[in-house]
Design a protein around this motif. Structure first.
Motif, PDB file in Angstrom:
ATOM      1  N   THR A   1       7.490  21.855  -2.445  1.00 43.46           N
ATOM      2  CA  THR A   1       6.704  22.769  -3.453  1.00 43.46           C
ATOM      3  C   THR A   1       5.864  23.520  -3.371  1.00 43.46           C
ATOM      4  O   THR A   1       5.164  24.249  -3.564  1.00 43.46           O
ATOM      5  N   GLY A   2       5.497  23.455  -1.645  1.00 44.17           N
ATOM      6  CA  GLY A   2       4.313  24.202  -0.868  1.00 44.17           C
ATOM      7  C   GLY A   2       2.897  23.620  -1.117  1.00 44.17           C
ATOM      8  O   GLY A   2       1.817  24.834   0.260  1.00 44.17           O
ATOM      9  N   TYR A   3       3.055  23.109  -1.206  1.00 45.65           N
ATOM     10  CA  TYR A   3       1.238  21.874  -1.329  1.00 45.65           C
ATOM     11  C   TYR A   3       1.441  20.843   0.125  1.00 45.65           C
ATOM     12  O   TYR A   3       1.568  19.757  -0.740  1.00 45.65           O
ATOM     13  N   ARG A   4       1.287  21.832   1.292  1.00 47.15           N
ATOM     14  CA  ARG A   4       1.782  21.335   2.332  1.00 47.15           C
ATOM     15  C   ARG A   4      -0.087  20.003   2.586  1.00 47.15           C
ATOM     16  O   ARG A   4       0.519  19.035   2.978  1.00 47.15           O
ATOM     17  N   ALA A   5      -0.733  20.979   2.184  1.00 44.86           N
ATOM     18  CA  ALA A   5      -2.540  20.400   2.215  1.00 44.86           C
ATOM     19  C   ALA A   5      -2.183  19.105   1.553  1.00 44.86           C
ATOM     20  O   ALA A   5      -2.929  17.904   2.030  1.00 44.86           O
ATOM     21  N   ASP A   6      -1.580  18.425   0.500  1.00 49.92           N
ATOM     22  CA  ASP A   6      -1.644  17.632  -0.291  1.00 49.92           C
ATOM     23  C   ASP A   6      -0.433  16.634  -0.136  1.00 49.92           C
ATOM     24  O   ASP A   6      -0.684  15.344  -0.164  1.00 49.92           O
ATOM     25  N   ALA A   7       0.443  17.077   0.634  1.00 47.17           N
ATOM     26  CA  ALA A   7       1.119  16.121   1.552  1.00 47.17           C
ATOM     27  C   ALA A   7       0.540  15.410   3.002  1.00 47.17           C
ATOM     28  O   ALA A   7       1.290  14.460   2.664  1.00 47.17           O
ATOM     29  N   ALA A   8       0.281  16.334   3.366  1.00 48.38           N
ATOM     30  CA  ALA A   8      -1.084  15.100   4.436  1.00 48.38           C
ATOM     31  C   ALA A   8      -1.453  14.320   3.942  1.00 48.38           C
ATOM     32  O   ALA A   8      -0.900  13.399   5.362  1.00 48.38           O
ATOM     33  N   PRO A   9      -1.957  14.036   3.663  1.00 50.85           N
ATOM     34  CA  PRO A   9      -3.221  12.777   3.556  1.00 50.85           C
ATOM     35  C   PRO A   9      -1.261  11.660   3.014  1.00 50.85           C
ATOM     36  O   PRO A   9      -1.797   9.989   2.687  1.00 50.85           O
TER      37      PRO A   9
ATOM     38  N   ALA B   1       0.707  -1.361  -0.316  1.00 49.68           N
ATOM     39  CA  ALA B   1      -0.205  -0.424  -0.054  1.00 49.68           C
ATOM     40  C   ALA B   1       1.241   1.624   0.412  1.00 49.68           C
ATOM     41  O   ALA B   1       0.125   2.654  -0.048  1.00 49.68           O
ATOM     42  N   GLN B   2       2.086   1.421  -0.211  1.00 57.56           N
ATOM     43  CA  GLN B   2       2.883   2.510   0.203  1.00 57.56           C
ATOM     44  C   GLN B   2       2.447   3.026  -1.151  1.00 57.56           C
ATOM     45  O   GLN B   2       2.761   2.502  -2.248  1.00 57.56           O
ATOM     46  N   THR B   3       3.090   4.532  -0.999  1.00 53.04           N
ATOM     47  CA  THR B   3       3.461   5.649  -2.248  1.00 53.04           C
ATOM     48  C   THR B   3       4.345   5.979  -2.024  1.00 53.04           C
ATOM     49  O   THR B   3       5.448   6.219  -1.126  1.00 53.04           O
ATOM     50  N   CYS B   4       3.765   8.192  -2.281  1.00 47.23           N
ATOM     51  CA  CYS B   4       4.874   8.376  -2.136  1.00 47.23           C
ATOM     52  C   CYS B   4       4.945   9.101  -0.256  1.00 47.23           C
ATOM     53  O   CYS B   4       4.205   9.019  -0.039  1.00 47.23           O
ATOM     54  N   CYS B   5       6.416   9.724  -0.290  1.00 45.52           N
ATOM     55  CA  CYS B   5       5.923  10.307   1.183  1.00 45.52           C
ATOM     56  C   CYS B   5       5.791  11.652   1.571  1.00 45.52           C
ATOM     57  O   CYS B   5       4.784  11.957   2.642  1.00 45.52           O
ATOM     58  N   GLY B   6       5.596  11.833   0.195  1.00 43.05           N
ATOM     59  CA  GLY B   6       5.004  13.506   0.311  1.00 43.05           C
ATOM     60  C   GLY B   6       6.121  14.803   0.019  1.00 43.05           C
ATOM     61  O   GLY B   6       5.411  16.364   0.111  1.00 43.05           O
ATOM     62  N   GLN B   7       6.916  13.972  -0.040  1.00 40.07           N
ATOM     63  CA  GLN B   7       8.453  15.177   0.021  1.00 40.07           C
ATOM     64  C   GLN B   7       8.501  16.243  -1.277  1.00 40.07           C
ATOM     65  O   GLN B   7       8.483  17.312  -0.792  1.00 40.07           O
ATOM     66  N   MET B   8       7.560  15.299  -2.133  1.00 41.47           N
ATOM     67  CA  MET B   8       7.914  16.734  -3.503  1.00 41.47           C
ATOM     68  C   MET B   8       6.814  17.539  -2.998  1.00 41.47           C
ATOM     69  O   MET B   8       6.709  18.981  -3.504  1.00 41.47           O
ATOM     70  N   HIS B   9       5.475  17.241  -2.792  1.00 40.38           N
ATOM     71  CA  HIS B   9       4.559  18.405  -2.825  1.00 40.38           C
ATOM     72  C   HIS B   9       4.803  19.181  -1.168  1.00 40.38           C
ATOM     73  O   HIS B   9       4.495  20.215  -1.326  1.00 40.38           O
ATOM     74  N   PHE B  10       5.223  18.942  -0.814  1.00 39.77           N
ATOM     75  CA  PHE B  10       6.042  19.597   0.815  1.00 39.77           C
ATOM     76  C   PHE B  10       6.942  19.783   0.686  1.00 39.77           C
ATOM     77  O   PHE B  10       6.545  21.992   0.888  1.00 39.77           O
TER      78      PHE B  10
ATOM     79  N   GLY C   1      23.393  20.584  -5.702  1.00 45.58           N
ATOM     80  CA  GLY C   1      22.841  21.227  -7.786  1.00 45.58           C
ATOM     81  C   GLY C   1      21.304  20.832  -7.538  1.00 45.58           C
ATOM     82  O   GLY C   1      20.429  21.166  -8.057  1.00 45.58           O
ATOM     83  N   PHE C   2      20.837  19.284  -7.130  1.00 46.36           N
ATOM     84  CA  PHE C   2      19.515  18.993  -7.697  1.00 46.36           C
ATOM     85  C   PHE C   2      18.556  19.465  -6.635  1.00 46.36           C
ATOM     86  O   PHE C   2      17.074  20.423  -7.599  1.00 46.36           O
ATOM     87  N   GLY C   3      18.428  19.300  -5.757  1.00 43.71           N
ATOM     88  CA  GLY C   3      17.816  20.078  -4.578  1.00 43.71           C
ATOM     89  C   GLY C   3      15.775  19.961  -5.731  1.00 43.71           C
ATOM     90  O   GLY C   3      14.705  20.992  -5.149  1.00 43.71           O
ATOM     91  N   GLY C   4      15.583  18.695  -5.761  1.00 41.75           N
ATOM     92  CA  GLY C   4      14.599  18.251  -5.815  1.00 41.75           C
ATOM     93  C   GLY C   4      13.998  19.218  -6.948  1.00 41.75           C
ATOM     94  O   GLY C   4      14.834  19.615  -7.713  1.00 41.75           O
ATOM     95  N   THR C   5      12.920  19.782  -6.917  1.00 43.99           N
ATOM     96  CA  THR C   5      12.343  21.450  -7.476  1.00 43.99           C
ATOM     97  C   THR C   5      12.932  21.812  -7.284  1.00 43.99           C
ATOM     98  O   THR C   5      12.763  22.873  -8.995  1.00 43.99           O
ATOM     99  N   PHE C   6      14.570  22.514  -7.184  1.00 45.22           N
ATOM    100  CA  PHE C   6      15.292  23.138  -7.296  1.00 45.22           C
ATOM    101  C   PHE C   6      15.639  23.126  -8.380  1.00 45.22           C
ATOM    102  O   PHE C   6      15.731  24.258  -9.220  1.00 45.22           O
ATOM    103  N   ALA C   7      16.067  22.026  -9.036  1.00 44.15           N
ATOM    104  CA  ALA C   7      16.116  22.395 -10.681  1.00 44.15           C
ATOM    105  C   ALA C   7      15.311  22.175 -11.474  1.00 44.15           C
ATOM    106  O   ALA C   7      16.534  22.952 -12.810  1.00 44.15           O
ATOM    107  N   LEU C   8      14.191  22.240 -11.275  1.00 44.69           N
ATOM    108  CA  LEU C   8      13.303  22.765 -12.625  1.00 44.69           C
ATOM    109  C   LEU C   8      13.008  24.525 -12.248  1.00 44.69           C
ATOM    110  O   LEU C   8      12.980  24.480 -13.276  1.00 44.69           O
TER     111      LEU C   8
END
Length: 234
Positions: free
Chosen positions: A49-57, A38-47, A163-170
């Motif tokens: 990038t500022g989408y904390r409400a989407d990271a919480a679930p 049942a595991q999925t994403c930990c929510g780090q990318m959402h968190f 220099g990666f930093g997740g969405t920092f690179a984008l």
């Protein structure tokens, strides 16, 4: 010991070999490894990038999925840091047994010599989350130093971000590329055959720069090197 593996979405999607290596390594050390489906994403990318409400679930799903396990092994410093440090800010209490791979091996199992054999020159990049958030310190170096046949070479500017930093690179591609180039030069200066790290996201970024320059340096996750033996491929 009964251990749950949180593979992370980056590894599951792009680097499944890291998950297989982690299982091979842990089973060799006597662990009973389980993979909660049942595991999925930990929510780090959402968190991040500022989408904390989407990271919480996603955070709540993680805690529900891994509830009851004595230990949860995460072959990613950034995801382990997200779970342990930032879930509480979302009102979610993370499970107590979340460990990045090197932490689990050294601190929980109490081993540094995992029976690995890897006859190559290697340099290690301590990723930002593993260095600054988890403070892994010498754990990865102790594990690599105990691998038979491996020569560990020091990396100049090791503590500098790749220099990666997740969405920092984008969002900041020019700055990200420049930082990646600096890291690549330091890797090449070591003369190592292999660049190792505890996060495939950073290895993907540095590795892309190395490949574009046809540098001939391989990138490998720490789990892949520690899982390697004379009988098993890396």
């Amino acid at each position: 010991m009964r251990v749950a593996l949180f593979i992370t979405c980056v590894n599951d999607t792009l680097f499944p070999g890291t998950g297989r290596a982690t299982v091979r390594l842990l089973e060799r050390l006597g662990c009973q490894v389980e993979f909660p489906a049942a595991q999925t994403c930990c929510g780090q990318m959402h968190f991040n990038t500022g989408y904390r409400a989407d990271a919480a679930p996603l955070a709540r799903r993680f805690t529900d999925t891994f509830d009851g396990y004595e230990a949860i092994v995460v072959p990613s410093g950034s995801c382990a840091a997200m779970i342990r440090e930032w879930y509480p800010t979302l009102g979610v209490q993370p499970p107590a047994g979340v460990h990045e791979l090197s932490e689990f091996l050294v601190d929980v199992l109490g081993v540094t010599d995992v029976g690995a054999y890897f006859p190559h020159t290697v340099t290690y990049h301590p990723t930002c989350h593993s260095l600054r958030s988890l403070r892994l310190g010498d754990r990865p170096y102790e594990l690599l130093s105990a691998v038979r046949g491996l020569t560990l070479l020091p990396l100049g500017g090791a503590e500098e971000c790749c220099g990666f930093g997740g969405t920092f690179a984008l969002k900041n591609p020019a700055v990200s590329a420049a930082m990646g180039t600096d890291k690549m030069r330091n890797v090449l200066d070591t003369g190592a055959e292999v660049l190792c790290a505890a996060d495939n996201s950073c290895l993907m970024h540095i590795g892309g720069t190395l490949r574009r320059q046809r540098a001939g340096v391989r990138t490998m996750h720490l789990a892949q090197i520690l899982a390697a033996t004379e009988e098993e491929p890396a």
